[in-house]
Design a protein around this motif. Structure first.
Motif, PDB file in Angstrom:
ATOM      1  N   UNK A  14       0.836  -1.211   0.000  1.00  0.00           N
ATOM      2  CA  UNK A  14       0.000   0.000   0.000  1.00  0.00           C
ATOM      3  C   UNK A  14       0.866   1.255   0.000  1.00  0.00           C
ATOM      4  N   UNK A  15       1.943   1.246   0.795  1.00  0.00           N
ATOM      5  CA  UNK A  15       2.831   2.404   0.840  1.00  0.00           C
ATOM      6  C   UNK A  15       3.506   2.633  -0.504  1.00  0.00           C
ATOM      7  N   UNK A  16       3.908   1.571  -1.142  1.00  0.00           N
ATOM      8  CA  UNK A  16       4.554   1.678  -2.448  1.00  0.00           C
ATOM      9  C   UNK A  16       3.585   2.228  -3.485  1.00  0.00           C
ATOM     10  N   UNK A  17       2.348   1.736  -3.487  1.00  0.00           N
ATOM     11  CA  UNK A  17       1.345   2.211  -4.440  1.00  0.00           C
ATOM     12  C   UNK A  17       1.051   3.691  -4.203  1.00  0.00           C
ATOM     13  N   UNK A  18       0.933   4.090  -2.954  1.00  0.00           N
ATOM     14  CA  UNK A  18       0.664   5.493  -2.633  1.00  0.00           C
ATOM     15  C   UNK A  18       1.836   6.370  -3.067  1.00  0.00           C
ATOM     16  N   UNK A  19       3.066   5.915  -2.807  1.00  0.00           N
ATOM     17  CA  UNK A  19       4.243   6.691  -3.195  1.00  0.00           C
ATOM     18  C   UNK A  19       4.336   6.832  -4.706  1.00  0.00           C
ATOM     19  N   UNK A  20       4.129   5.751  -5.434  1.00  0.00           N
ATOM     20  CA  UNK A  20       4.201   5.805  -6.897  1.00  0.00           C
ATOM     21  C   UNK A  20       3.093   6.692  -7.451  1.00  0.00           C
ATOM     22  N   UNK A  21       1.894   6.593  -6.893  1.00  0.00           N
ATOM     23  CA  UNK A  21       0.785   7.449  -7.320  1.00  0.00           C
ATOM     24  C   UNK A  21       1.124   8.913  -7.088  1.00  0.00           C
ATOM     25  N   UNK A  22       1.704   9.222  -5.935  1.00  0.00           N
ATOM     26  CA  UNK A  22       2.116  10.598  -5.651  1.00  0.00           C
ATOM     27  C   UNK A  22       3.147  11.103  -6.634  1.00  0.00           C
ATOM     28  N   UNK A  23       4.148  10.272  -6.952  1.00  0.00           N
ATOM     29  CA  UNK A  23       5.168  10.668  -7.916  1.00  0.00           C
ATOM     30  C   UNK A  23       4.565  10.897  -9.298  1.00  0.00           C
ATOM     31  N   UNK A  24       3.622  10.058  -9.704  1.00  0.00           N
ATOM     32  CA  UNK A  24       2.984  10.220 -11.016  1.00  0.00           C
ATOM     33  C   UNK A  24       2.161  11.513 -11.050  1.00  0.00           C
ATOM     34  N   UNK A  25       1.382  11.775 -10.004  1.00  0.00           N
ATOM     35  CA  UNK A  25       0.558  12.987  -9.975  1.00  0.00           C
ATOM     36  C   UNK A  25       1.424  14.244  -9.933  1.00  0.00           C
ATOM     37  N   UNK A  26       2.487  14.232  -9.132  1.00  0.00           N
ATOM     38  CA  UNK A  26       3.394  15.377  -9.105  1.00  0.00           C
ATOM     39  C   UNK A  26       4.064  15.571 -10.460  1.00  0.00           C
ATOM     40  N   UNK A  27       4.436  14.485 -11.123  1.00  0.00           N
ATOM     41  CA  UNK A  27       5.058  14.596 -12.443  1.00  0.00           C
ATOM     42  C   UNK A  27       4.104  15.235 -13.441  1.00  0.00           C
ATOM     43  N   UNK A  28       2.854  14.826 -13.410  1.00  0.00           N
ATOM     44  CA  UNK A  28       1.852  15.409 -14.312  1.00  0.00           C
ATOM     45  C   UNK A  28       1.661  16.891 -13.991  1.00  0.00           C
ATOM     46  N   UNK A  29       1.539  17.228 -12.700  1.00  0.00           N
ATOM     47  CA  UNK A  29       1.354  18.630 -12.306  1.00  0.00           C
ATOM     48  C   UNK A  29       2.535  19.490 -12.740  1.00  0.00           C
ATOM     49  N   UNK A  30       3.742  18.958 -12.607  1.00  0.00           N
ATOM     50  CA  UNK A  30       4.932  19.714 -12.995  1.00  0.00           C
ATOM     51  C   UNK A  30       4.999  19.872 -14.509  1.00  0.00           C
ATOM     52  N   UNK A  31       4.779  18.798 -15.244  1.00  0.00           N
ATOM     53  CA  UNK A  31       4.890  18.836 -16.715  1.00  0.00           C
ATOM     54  C   UNK A  31       3.805  19.687 -17.361  1.00  0.00           C
ATOM     55  N   UNK A  32       2.633  19.746 -16.765  1.00  0.00           N
ATOM     56  CA  UNK A  32       1.547  20.558 -17.314  1.00  0.00           C
ATOM     57  C   UNK A  32       1.591  21.978 -16.744  1.00  0.00           C
ATOM     58  N   UNK A  33       1.900  22.096 -15.454  1.00  0.00           N
ATOM     59  CA  UNK A  33       1.837  23.393 -14.782  1.00  0.00           C
ATOM     60  C   UNK A  33       2.885  24.382 -15.232  1.00  0.00           C
TER      61      UNK A  33
END
Length: 187
Positions: A15-34
């Protein structure tokens, strides 16, 4: 024989790994689009400032400009924290510990100040839009008020987050990964 020892008992829970990977993916999208979109806002606000300086300074133009700059600073600071947290301490060993501590302090401090300033800019824009629709005579009499309010917001945000310059340091604990962490202000 391999150079490392794989111990399945020391792995983090799934669960911790899935949450961490999800966070990294969402931050990556926010950075690349923002980042590109905030640069677009800066270009548009620069054109508005050159075309109609009074509308820019006395309306929401200056608020949008400050918010876009704040968001860019915040996104760049998040990127620095993002990169540091993904690196292993062995990778960062070539960089001196005081340099990493300084980078962490500046990244986290600027992220907090710019995020706070962005929120206050949004609130000020909302207030200006309300006044322009429901109290137009009050809105017309506001001369340079948005710029003054944003300067005060910056000063308050900077001083309110100054404690981060003392409490943030690089996390050199190999079991928790890299990145920046907060330590106690008082022992």
């Amino acid at each position: 024989s391999p150079d490392y020892y794989f111990d399945s008992d020391n792995l983090p829970p799934l669960e911790n790994t899935v949450i961490a990977v999800t966070g990294y993916v969402l931050y990556s999208i926010a950075i690349c689009v923002g980042i590109p979109l905030n640069f677009y806002v800066l270009i548009r606000m620069s054109k508005l400032a050159s075309k109609s300086a009074d509308d820019y300074c006395n309306g929401v133009g200056v608020c949008l400009f400050v918010m876009a700059v704040s968001d860019l600073i915040s996104l760049f600071s998040i990127s620095i924290h993002f990169v540091l947290s993904m690196q292993s301490p062995h990778t960062l060993a070539a960089i001196a510990e005081p340099v990493l501590n300084y980078v962490c302090k500046i990244a986290i401090y600027s992220m907090h100040v710019s995020t706070s300033l962005s929120i206050w800019s949004w609130l000020l824009m909302s207030m200006l839009r309300y006044l322009s629709v429901y109290r137009p005579l009050v809105y017309i009499r506001l001369w340079k008020m948005p710029a003054k309010a944003l300067i005060i917001s910056f000063l308050v945000s900077s001083s309110a987050n100054a404690w981060l310059l003392l409490c943030v340091k690089n996390n050199d604990n190999s079991s928790n990964g890299g990145g920046c962490t907060q330590v106690a202000l008082f022992e």
